[in-house]
Design an enzyme around this catalytic site. Structure first.
Site, PDB file in Angstrom:
ATOM      1  N   ASP A   8     -31.984   8.954   3.608  1.00 33.37           N
ATOM      2  CA  ASP A   8     -32.638   9.685   4.692  1.00 33.37           C
ATOM      3  C   ASP A   8     -34.147   9.487   4.563  1.00 33.37           C
ATOM      4  OD1 ASP A   8     -30.056  10.497   5.009  1.00 33.37           O
ATOM      5  OD2 ASP A   8     -30.449  12.641   4.836  1.00 33.37           O
ATOM      6  N   ASP A 129     -22.629  16.349  14.820  1.00 36.88           N
ATOM      7  CA  ASP A 129     -23.264  17.274  13.887  1.00 36.88           C
ATOM      8  C   ASP A 129     -23.038  18.677  14.420  1.00 36.88           C
ATOM      9  OD1 ASP A 129     -24.223  14.924  12.711  1.00 36.88           O
ATOM     10  OD2 ASP A 129     -26.055  14.975  13.877  1.00 36.88           O
TER      11      ASP A 129
END
Length: 241
Positions: A8, A129
């Protein structure tokens, strides 16, 4: 089942957030490219999961030079965050991406996914998500009333090759994934599902493997690897990959 190590990226650094909260950030490396190389050297097969956290908020790809360097190294990768237009997808595919992950872009622009799967039918993945079964957008900063199950089915109908399901409340918490929600998503579709969020131990991987008959064949791992709770090699031994 395959392990998918995560990189990330925010502000040019390799980081990890807790429940997607940008105020709860841990920096694990100043060099995301080097980190990706470390993961790949141990993985040797499969794919690396890249998240453009700045792009997720800005709505555009903020890490294209990094992706191009990754492509030059021949490291297979998938990337998500800020992918809202066909032009962005084209640039990312040209940079060498094996998979392009569409999340917010699918909700904001319903035609985007259909167009993308028509042009790149073997590369388009949908990220779901969710928090308490509902979709969150814009880097998880905006909650919606969209059902995760409904979006999963829509993704399949539009030609996505895979769904990446992330349980936001589990992500970064090191308390285990949401196995129940992941199984529900997998049972609602016929395309493969990648589990994401909350993996903290080898025992979590043993439990995750039980979802393989339902279509869950990959699991993304970030914080647990950075904290050295286990190695990629150990994870592969458990998962049989």
């Amino acid at each position: 089942m395959r392990i998918v190590p995560a990189v990330d990226i925010r502000g040019g650094k390799c980081v990890n957030l807790v429940q997607g909260d940008y105020e709860k950030e841990t920096i694990f490396s100043d060099d995301p490219l080097e980190q990706a190389k470390i993961w790949w050297n141990e993985l040797q097969e499969g794919i690396i999961h890249i998240v453009d956290l700045d792009g997720a908020k800005s709505g555009r790809c903020e890490i294209l030079p990094f992706l191009e360097e990754l492509g030059k190294l021949g490291i297979p990768y998938e990337v998500g965050g800020g992918i809202r237009t066909v032009d962005t997808i084209e640039k990312i595919v040209s940079a060498g991406a094996s998979r392009v992950i569409i999340g917010t872009g699918m909700i904001k622009n319903p035609d985007l996914l259909q167009t993308a799967t028509s042009r790149w039918n073997d590369k388009i993945v949908v990220a779901i998500d969710a928090k308490n079964g509902k979709i969150a957008l814009e880097g998880w900063t905006q909650e919606t009333d969209f059902s995760a199950l409904e979006i999963a089915q829509k993704a399949q109908e539009c030609g996505a090759i895979r769904i990446i399901y992330t349980d936001i409340l589990s992500d970064g918490m090191m308390k285990g994934p949401n196995f129940t929600a992941t199984q529900q998503i997998a049972q609602a579709v016929r395309i493969p599902v990648t589990m994401s969020g909350g993996v903290s131990s080898l025992d979590d991987l043993r439990k995750a493997k039980l979802l393989q008959p339902f279509g869950v064949d990959e699991i993304i791992i970030g914080r647990a690897l950075y904290l050295k709770k286990f190695s990629i090699t150990e994870a592969k031994q458990i998962l049989g990959s």
